[in-house]
Design an enzyme around this catalytic site. Structure first.
Site, PDB file in Angstrom:
ATOM      1  N   GLU A 199      -9.854  -0.856   4.697  1.00 39.92           N
ATOM      2  CA  GLU A 199     -10.538  -0.445   5.928  1.00 39.92           C
ATOM      3  C   GLU A 199     -11.826  -1.256   6.106  1.00 39.92           C
ATOM      4  O   GLU A 199     -12.281  -1.924   5.172  1.00 39.92           O
ATOM      5  CB  GLU A 199     -10.872   1.054   5.828  1.00 39.92           C
ATOM      6  CG  GLU A 199      -9.670   1.963   5.621  1.00 39.92           C
ATOM      7  CD  GLU A 199      -8.866   2.214   6.890  1.00 39.92           C
ATOM      8  OE1 GLU A 199      -9.008   1.462   7.876  1.00 39.92           O
ATOM      9  OE2 GLU A 199      -8.065   3.163   6.896  1.00 39.92           O
TER      10      GLU A 199
ATOM     11  N   HIS B 126      -8.071  -3.389   9.953  1.00 39.44           N
ATOM     12  CA  HIS B 126      -7.624  -3.248   8.557  1.00 39.44           C
ATOM     13  C   HIS B 126      -6.349  -4.057   8.310  1.00 39.44           C
ATOM     14  O   HIS B 126      -5.555  -4.298   9.229  1.00 39.44           O
ATOM     15  CB  HIS B 126      -7.476  -1.780   8.143  1.00 39.44           C
ATOM     16  CG  HIS B 126      -6.281  -1.064   8.654  1.00 39.44           C
ATOM     17  ND1 HIS B 126      -6.204   0.305   8.739  1.00 39.44           N
ATOM     18  CD2 HIS B 126      -5.079  -1.494   9.120  1.00 39.44           C
ATOM     19  CE1 HIS B 126      -5.034   0.668   9.203  1.00 39.44           C
ATOM     20  NE2 HIS B 126      -4.336  -0.393   9.450  1.00 39.44           N
TER      21      HIS B 126
ATOM     22  N   ASN C 236      -8.527  -1.263  13.971  1.00 44.73           N
ATOM     23  CA  ASN C 236      -9.891  -1.403  13.456  1.00 44.73           C
ATOM     24  C   ASN C 236     -10.035  -2.644  12.555  1.00 44.73           C
ATOM     25  O   ASN C 236     -11.064  -2.814  11.909  1.00 44.73           O
ATOM     26  CB  ASN C 236     -10.317  -0.134  12.691  1.00 44.73           C
ATOM     27  CG  ASN C 236      -9.477   0.113  11.441  1.00 44.73           C
ATOM     28  OD1 ASN C 236      -8.581  -0.668  11.117  1.00 44.73           O
ATOM     29  ND2 ASN C 236      -9.767   1.195  10.746  1.00 44.73           N
TER      30      ASN C 236
ATOM     31  N   ASP D  46       0.862  -1.185   0.000  1.00 47.43           N
ATOM     32  CA  ASP D  46       0.000   0.000   0.000  1.00 47.43           C
ATOM     33  C   ASP D  46       0.894   1.229   0.000  1.00 47.43           C
ATOM     34  O   ASP D  46       2.096   1.117   0.253  1.00 47.43           O
ATOM     35  CB  ASP D  46      -0.963   0.002   1.200  1.00 47.43           C
ATOM     36  CG  ASP D  46      -0.270  -0.193   2.543  1.00 47.43           C
ATOM     37  OD1 ASP D  46       0.979  -0.235   2.590  1.00 47.43           O
ATOM     38  OD2 ASP D  46      -0.975  -0.304   3.554  1.00 47.43           O
TER      39      ASP D  46
HETATM   40  P1  PGA Z   1       1.260  -0.698  13.606  1.00 49.23           P
HETATM   41  O1  PGA Z   1       0.246  -0.571  12.399  1.00 49.23           O
HETATM   42  O2  PGA Z   1       2.222  -1.786  13.266  1.00 49.23           O
HETATM   43  O3  PGA Z   1       1.939   0.638  13.667  1.00 49.23           O
HETATM   44  O4  PGA Z   1       0.455  -1.018  14.838  1.00 49.23           O
HETATM   45  C1  PGA Z   1      -0.430  -1.677  11.920  1.00 49.23           C
HETATM   46  C2  PGA Z   1      -1.423  -1.228  10.895  1.00 49.23           C
HETATM   47  O5  PGA Z   1      -2.181  -0.268  11.145  1.00 49.23           O
HETATM   48  O6  PGA Z   1      -1.483  -1.835   9.816  1.00 49.23           O
END
Ligand code: PGA
Length: 244
Positions: A145, A140, A138, A71
């Site tokens: 999302e 994702h 959340n 992404d």
């Molecule tokens: P993080 O992010 O490793 O900073 O917790 C994970 C994500 O949101 O994909």
């Protein structure tokens, strides 16, 4: 829908990075020219450090890896430090010696054409061998999302305010976080040969429980990972809700 049970590798938090790095290295070194998508975020940072310290010398292996963007933010110039492809260049790609890189053209004039280009590139050069994912609070994965279709392919998406807030810490404020991003779709991710989901910290325990044990639903995008085999979840005990 078959409910495949992911393989879960539980680790103590101090062993998380090494365990994840070793598992990823095993796959990278076993597959010829592995097409590999890697995540940004705080979770993989120490994993990349461990990959470099333990296996950084193995240029024979790294030189064959084909990196694929998972992404990236949309609308930024190629040299913008916020681009995930540039973040990954700093954290793992440059020092390991991964030179074969297929990335989103963030600043493409026609985003629809850019997403079609990427999906076609994957069709021509795939399958994706290895996808490494972090997990958003959340649910994702990449920038898919909640509400993303399990049938979704590569596309441009608006970022949720929760995700933009989570990313703001890196760039000195939410106004520095773009409002749109490119992402491989859930169908694209689920088609990979080997998928690793990396999860650490007690703040991920609720969402990881939903991902592993809740209903399979597009409201929790990561539950798409239970619709396919070959998923390995590497999680520390805090994320698994276990006593350390
Ligand atoms: P993080 O992010 O490793 O900073 O917790 C994970 C994500 O949101 O994909």
């Amino acid at each position: 829908m078959t409910d495949f049970k992911p393989t879960i590798i539980p680790t103590a938090s101090e062993d998380f990075a090494a365990t994840a790095a070793d598992a990823i290295w095993d796959k990278i070194s076993q597959i010829h020219s592995p097409l590999t998508a890697l995540p940004t975020g705080s979770t993989p940072l120490d994993v990349y450090k461990h990959l470099l310290s333990a296996y950084g010398e193995r240029k024979d292996v790294w030189g064959q890896v084909r990196y694929l963007s998972l992404d990236d933010y949309a609308g930024l110039e190629d040299d913008d430090e916020r681009l995930f492809q540039n973040w990954l260049a700093r954290e793992i790609l440059d020092d390991s010696g991964i030179t074969h890189r297929t990335t989103f053209n963030s600043n493409a004039a026609d985003p629809a054409q850019e997403t079609a280009r990427m999906e076609q590139w994957i069709a021509d050069n795939g399958p994706i061998d290895i996808v490494v994912l972090g997990l958003g609070t959340n649910g994702h994965i990449a920038f898919n999302e909640p509400g993303s279709s399990f049938e979704s392919t590569t596309r441009i998406v608006p970022l949720s305010s929760e995700t933009r807030e989570a990313n703001a810490a890196y760039w000195g404020g939410i106004d520095q976080v773009p409002t749109q991003a490119y992402t491989l779709g859930l169908k694209t991710l689920a088609s990979a040969q080997h998928i690793f989901l990396l999860v650490s910290g007690a703040h991920k325990a609720d969402i990881l429980d939903k991902v592993l044990n809740g209903p399979i639903t597009e409201d929790v995008p990561a539950t798409v990972l239970r619709t396919v085999p070959n998923v390995t979840v590497i999680a520390d005990k805090a994320a698994l809700g276990l006593k350390p």
